[in-house]
Design a protein around this motif. Sequence first.
Motif, PDB file in Angstrom:
ATOM      1  N   ARG A   1       6.962   6.225   2.103  1.00  0.00           N
ATOM      2  CA  ARG A   1       5.530   5.968   2.306  1.00  0.00           C
ATOM      3  C   ARG A   1       5.385   5.236   3.634  1.00  0.00           C
ATOM      4  NH1 ARG A   1       2.835   7.468  -2.327  1.00  0.00           N
ATOM      5  NH2 ARG A   1       4.159   7.673  -4.184  1.00  0.00           N
ATOM      6  N   ALA A   2       4.931   5.984   4.634  1.00  0.00           N
ATOM      7  CA  ALA A   2       4.999   5.513   6.014  1.00  0.00           C
ATOM      8  C   ALA A   2       4.124   4.299   6.284  1.00  0.00           C
ATOM      9  CB  ALA A   2       4.618   6.648   6.964  1.00  0.00           C
ATOM     10  N   ASP A   3       3.057   4.107   5.500  1.00  0.00           N
ATOM     11  CA  ASP A   3       2.163   2.976   5.731  1.00  0.00           C
ATOM     12  C   ASP A   3       2.493   1.777   4.853  1.00  0.00           C
ATOM     13  OD1 ASP A   3       1.423   4.338   3.441  1.00  0.00           O
ATOM     14  OD2 ASP A   3      -0.735   4.053   3.742  1.00  0.00           O
ATOM     15  N   ALA A   4       3.604   1.824   4.141  1.00  0.00           N
ATOM     16  CA  ALA A   4       4.005   0.696   3.285  1.00  0.00           C
ATOM     17  C   ALA A   4       4.775  -0.332   4.098  1.00  0.00           C
ATOM     18  CB  ALA A   4       4.849   1.188   2.117  1.00  0.00           C
ATOM     19  N   GLU A   5       4.800  -1.560   3.607  1.00  0.00           N
ATOM     20  CA  GLU A   5       5.578  -2.619   4.226  1.00  0.00           C
ATOM     21  C   GLU A   5       6.937  -2.706   3.542  1.00  0.00           C
ATOM     22  OE1 GLU A   5       4.601  -4.198   6.847  1.00  0.00           O
ATOM     23  OE2 GLU A   5       2.558  -3.384   6.874  1.00  0.00           O
TER      24      GLU A   5
ATOM     25  N   ASP B   1       7.069  -4.415   0.250  1.00  0.00           N
ATOM     26  CA  ASP B   1       6.438  -3.767  -0.896  1.00  0.00           C
ATOM     27  C   ASP B   1       7.467  -3.103  -1.806  1.00  0.00           C
ATOM     28  OD1 ASP B   1       3.992  -4.504   0.103  1.00  0.00           O
ATOM     29  OD2 ASP B   1       3.627  -2.597   1.118  1.00  0.00           O
ATOM     30  N   GLY B   2       8.689  -2.952  -1.322  1.00  0.00           N
ATOM     31  CA  GLY B   2       9.692  -2.227  -2.086  1.00  0.00           C
ATOM     32  C   GLY B   2       9.534  -0.730  -1.874  1.00  0.00           C
ATOM     33  N   GLY B   3      10.527   0.028  -2.221  1.00  0.00           N
ATOM     34  CA  GLY B   3      10.474   1.463  -1.997  1.00  0.00           C
ATOM     35  C   GLY B   3      10.869   1.807  -0.573  1.00  0.00           C
ATOM     36  N   LEU B   4      10.816   3.082  -0.282  1.00  0.00           N
ATOM     37  CA  LEU B   4      11.249   3.578   1.031  1.00  0.00           C
ATOM     38  C   LEU B   4      10.081   3.595   2.008  1.00  0.00           C
ATOM     39  CD1 LEU B   4      13.407   6.588  -0.216  1.00  0.00           C
ATOM     40  CD2 LEU B   4      14.237   4.375   0.589  1.00  0.00           C
ATOM     41  N   THR B   5      10.337   3.149   3.219  1.00  0.00           N
ATOM     42  CA  THR B   5       9.327   3.196   4.264  1.00  0.00           C
ATOM     43  C   THR B   5      10.019   3.329   5.610  1.00  0.00           C
ATOM     44  OG1 THR B   5       7.325   2.140   5.142  1.00  0.00           O
ATOM     45  CG2 THR B   5       9.171   0.687   4.571  1.00  0.00           C
ATOM     46  N   VAL B   6       9.238   3.245   6.683  1.00  0.00           N
ATOM     47  CA  VAL B   6       9.762   3.447   8.031  1.00  0.00           C
ATOM     48  C   VAL B   6       9.566   2.176   8.844  1.00  0.00           C
ATOM     49  CG1 VAL B   6       9.365   5.930   8.000  1.00  0.00           C
ATOM     50  CG2 VAL B   6       7.538   4.409   8.766  1.00  0.00           C
ATOM     51  N   PRO B   7      10.330   2.017   9.940  1.00  0.00           N
ATOM     52  CA  PRO B   7      10.174   0.796  10.741  1.00  0.00           C
ATOM     53  C   PRO B   7       8.818   0.699  11.418  1.00  0.00           C
ATOM     54  CG  PRO B   7      11.715   2.325  11.782  1.00  0.00           C
ATOM     55  CD  PRO B   7      11.457   2.844  10.419  1.00  0.00           C
TER      56      PRO B   7
END
Length: 333
Positions: free
Chosen positions: A104-108, A111-117
Motif C-alpha cells: 500500500r504505497a500511501d501507508a506509513e 502502520d504495519g504491512g508492506l509499503t514503499v519508501p
Amino acid sequence: MRSLYSPLRDCVSPRDLNVSRSRVFIYLGLAVTLLLLSYQLILDRPPDIGTSWTTIQSIIVVGDDRFIPDPVQPAKELVLAAMQDSNMSWVEENFSDWTVNIYRADAEREDGGLTVPVNKGNEAMVYLTYIIDRYWSLPEVSIFLHSGRYQWHVDNPLYDSVISISHLNLDFVQEAGYVNLRCAWSVGCPTELEPARYLRERPADDGHPTAVEYPDRFMELFPRAEVPEVVGTPCCSQFALSKTKIHEQSLEHYVRLQRWLMETDLEAGISGRILEYSWHMIFGKPAQYCLDQRECYCKTYGYCNMTDSDIQNQWVWRGLNLPEGWPKQSESA
C-alpha cells in the motif's frame, strides 16, 4: 637373517588390504562431498537480516517451521501495487494457494504491512521495492500487478485479472524469464516511442510528455546503452518474472533504479510510464518487443489455434474506464 616383513603384515591378506583401500576411498569421497556441500551453502547463504533461515535443496527452514514447495508448481507469489483504500478481497478469495504481497504505497512504515519508501512512480516503486526487499528470498515466479481485479487493459474478454493469473503458463515464465501479461498490440505495439528521433530533433510534443522526456531519462536508466530508434511493447506494467531473470542483475542495480525514481523531478505519471516502457529492456528484451499475438496467447495462456476473429475479440477497447457495475452489466458476462 631376520625377515624384512613384520609379523603384522604377514597376517594381513590381500583381500583385507583391498577392503581397507576401498574404505579409504569411500571416506575420502564422503569428505569431498561434505566440503562441496558446505561451500555451496556458503555461496547460497543470504545476508543476515534478522531472520534465521537456510535453504537446503527444496526445503526452506524458517526458525522451527518447514515449508516444502509444491513438487509440481514452482513457488509463486503475487505482487500488487495498492493504496490504503484499495479493496483487495478479490485476491484473498481467489488465490489461497499463492503467497500474496500487497504493497500500500500511501501507508506509513509504522502502520504495519508492506509499503514503499516514497510514494512516487505509481506501480514502479512497488515493483522495485519488492525486488529489493526479497532479492535473497525470491520465489521461482513473481507476478507484478495493479490492485484492481477488472481493468481496461487486462487481456481477456472480461478484463478480469483472476482469469489472467489463473491461466498464466508458469513454465513459459520460467523459460522466457520476462513475460508481459498483455499480448494485444493495441496501446504500445508495434511502436510507442521514438527516442532517437526525439533526441535528434527535440520536437515540441505537449500531447505526449513521456515521448519528450524519454530520451534523456533512457540515458540515465541505461547509461551504457545506445538510445533506440523505436521502443514498442504492450502496455501496461503488468508482467511475470522468474527468479533467474531477476538475479541476472545485481541487487545494487535495482537499488540504483529505485534511487532514480525517488530522486527524479518528473511527476508520477510520467516517471511511472517511462519505466512502463523500460521493464522489458531492464529484463533483457530488445527495445521493440512485440510478440506475434497468436504465438503470445498460445505460449502465455495456452490459448492455441486462435482464429483472427478470436484474436480480435480477445481484447476490445472500451475506454479507460469499464462500464459501471462491470462485469454484471456486461452482455458478454
